[in-house]
Design a protein around this motif. Structure first.
Motif, mmCIF file in Angstrom:
data_model
loop_
_atom_site.group_PDB
_atom_site.id
_atom_site.type_symbol
_atom_site.label_atom_id
_atom_site.label_comp_id
_atom_site.label_asym_id
_atom_site.label_seq_id
_atom_site.Cartn_x
_atom_site.Cartn_y
_atom_site.Cartn_z
ATOM 1 N N GLY A 1 -12.236 48.019 51.181
ATOM 2 C CA GLY A 1 -11.646 46.750 50.798
ATOM 3 C C GLY A 1 -12.081 45.648 51.737
ATOM 4 O O GLY A 1 -12.802 45.882 52.710
ATOM 5 N N LYS A 2 -11.636 44.455 51.418
ATOM 6 C CA LYS A 2 -11.960 43.295 52.244
ATOM 7 C C LYS A 2 -10.689 42.837 52.940
ATOM 8 O O LYS A 2 -9.608 42.822 52.333
ATOM 9 C CB LYS A 2 -12.478 42.171 51.337
ATOM 10 C CG LYS A 2 -13.173 41.043 52.072
ATOM 11 C CD LYS A 2 -13.806 40.080 51.083
ATOM 12 C CE LYS A 2 -14.448 38.905 51.824
ATOM 13 N NZ LYS A 2 -15.114 37.981 50.876
ATOM 14 N N GLY B 1 -12.733 52.006 59.847
ATOM 15 C CA GLY B 1 -14.162 51.735 60.021
ATOM 16 C C GLY B 1 -14.544 50.387 59.436
ATOM 17 O O GLY B 1 -13.883 49.889 58.520
ATOM 18 N N ILE B 2 -15.600 49.783 60.025
ATOM 19 C CA ILE B 2 -16.170 48.556 59.457
ATOM 20 C C ILE B 2 -17.375 49.021 58.641
ATOM 21 O O ILE B 2 -18.201 49.788 59.146
ATOM 22 C CB ILE B 2 -16.678 47.600 60.563
ATOM 23 C CG1 ILE B 2 -15.620 47.371 61.647
ATOM 24 C CG2 ILE B 2 -17.181 46.296 59.962
ATOM 25 C CD1 ILE B 2 -14.535 46.406 61.316
ATOM 26 N N ILE C 1 -5.300 43.910 52.968
ATOM 27 C CA ILE C 1 -6.551 44.415 52.405
ATOM 28 C C ILE C 1 -6.568 44.219 50.891
ATOM 29 O O ILE C 1 -5.614 44.554 50.200
ATOM 30 C CB ILE C 1 -6.680 45.934 52.670
ATOM 31 C CG1 ILE C 1 -6.443 46.282 54.151
ATOM 32 C CG2 ILE C 1 -8.018 46.469 52.168
ATOM 33 C CD1 ILE C 1 -7.467 45.764 55.084
ATOM 34 N N GLU C 2 -7.686 43.700 50.414
ATOM 35 C CA GLU C 2 -7.915 43.607 48.967
ATOM 36 C C GLU C 2 -8.959 44.675 48.624
ATOM 37 O O GLU C 2 -10.142 44.538 48.976
ATOM 38 C CB GLU C 2 -8.471 42.210 48.631
ATOM 39 C CG GLU C 2 -9.023 42.046 47.239
ATOM 40 C CD GLU C 2 -7.981 41.520 46.240
ATOM 41 O OE1 GLU C 2 -7.132 40.701 46.627
ATOM 42 O OE2 GLU C 2 -8.053 41.948 45.091
ATOM 43 N N PRO C 3 -8.556 45.762 47.952
ATOM 44 C CA PRO C 3 -9.533 46.817 47.619
ATOM 45 C C PRO C 3 -10.653 46.273 46.721
ATOM 46 O O PRO C 3 -10.434 45.333 45.951
ATOM 47 C CB PRO C 3 -8.683 47.847 46.858
ATOM 48 C CG PRO C 3 -7.286 47.615 47.322
ATOM 49 C CD PRO C 3 -7.202 46.127 47.531
ATOM 50 N N VAL D 1 -14.047 46.826 55.000
ATOM 51 C CA VAL D 1 -13.567 47.916 55.850
ATOM 52 C C VAL D 1 -13.242 49.187 55.061
ATOM 53 O O VAL D 1 -13.040 49.146 53.845
ATOM 54 C CB VAL D 1 -12.305 47.482 56.634
ATOM 55 C CG1 VAL D 1 -12.641 46.364 57.607
ATOM 56 C CG2 VAL D 1 -11.189 47.047 55.683
ATOM 57 N N LEU D 2 -13.193 50.285 55.806
ATOM 58 C CA LEU D 2 -12.810 51.589 55.266
ATOM 59 C C LEU D 2 -11.345 51.802 55.651
ATOM 60 O O LEU D 2 -10.981 51.659 56.819
ATOM 61 C CB LEU D 2 -13.693 52.670 55.904
ATOM 62 C CG LEU D 2 -13.562 54.106 55.404
ATOM 63 C CD1 LEU D 2 -13.988 54.222 53.940
ATOM 64 C CD2 LEU D 2 -14.416 55.038 56.262
#
Lengths: 87, 87, 87, 87, 87
Positions: free
Chosen positions: D4-5, D79-80, D27-29, D54-55
């Protein structure tokens, strides 16, 4: 976690012994967080009131993270949201 | 947790040994809590009857919180709802 | 738990060592339990056959409750449904 | 896990003690990962910033896998994402 | 578990230490298993390649069942599907 608004509360006299003393609040998730018809019941861990915007943890995090590892709790209010960008 | 109505029950003779003695109830979640077609089966932990409105815990909370940590249970009725505001 | 019908099975030769010997069945949940397109794969714990109506436990309950705590299993058939009211 | 962002962050002064010091990101998936209206709040475990992809790990993995087994956390940025094929 | 197709992979340099060495694959669940827009990221536990049809375990089963109990992993590829009836 999700963010929602406390829209009500619940009274249950006959319940699992590990839930005695718990305060059950009804949460309406923010529309960007979940679709319609997704209200849930969360145990209050921080003293939230009706109308407040709160952070809700679900799953095993709710009971393990709130000091109630042996209670049948799968959602808990774990913070009052002061401010948020992107909600 | 979610709130639902007990709409039926289930009989299973051939089952996992850790489920012997468990009472399986069919739950219809309240419409504001879940969309359509979301009935689930929960083990009764509080003596609920057909037609009653109940509080249901799901996930590991159902087995750990109801004293059945070794049973394959992922949903349990943990309270009878007397009254609720915002349901 | 949910109730579904066993509609198929799965063969996997190259797999996690803790899954050796497991029988993988494909489950179609009852329409009142889940929406369309929600088939899942469950490990058989009770000797279920194609066409039977079964009780399926998901999440950690599937592995912990079926004596396979170290296997990567998130769904298991834990009972054969003889009869049900409200399904 | 999902990708997501990071679209925002959250401030909560009154919260569960085990959350003190945690950074809450919204987070926006990615659209292929989840439908609309599925934003969630994740604790940042890797130093992610607004706008980064990101994860995100959810469930017990978020707290157990990030060294916070006793915190009421059900989602964490782990994670990035530098690059992805098939996102 | 669900069955899906490996449609891509992911690179993340800055990540949680317990994820170092893990291979992240992007999974597209079969259409009968999940609705649209439900791709997920799973750690590969069996040496799967792009285009292969795989069995994916989610939740705590992914980390506990794959020998990575302390990693923030909530989905893992645990088998390559050779053949299936009812998929």
């Amino acid at each position: 976690m999700i963010v929602g608004k406390v829209v009500g509360s619940l009274v249950s006299t006959r319940k699992n012994d590990n839930l005695i003393g718990s305060k059950f609040m009804i949460i309406e998730p923010l529309s960007k967080m979940q679709g319609e018809n997704s209200r849930l019941v969360a145990v209050d861990n921080v003293g939230a009131g009706i109308g407040e915007t709160v952070l809700v943890a679900t799953g095993s995090a709710a009971r393990v993270g709130c000091g109630m590892p042996d209670a049948p709790i799968d959602a808990a209010i774990v913070g009052i949201v002061d401010d948020g960008m992107g909600l």
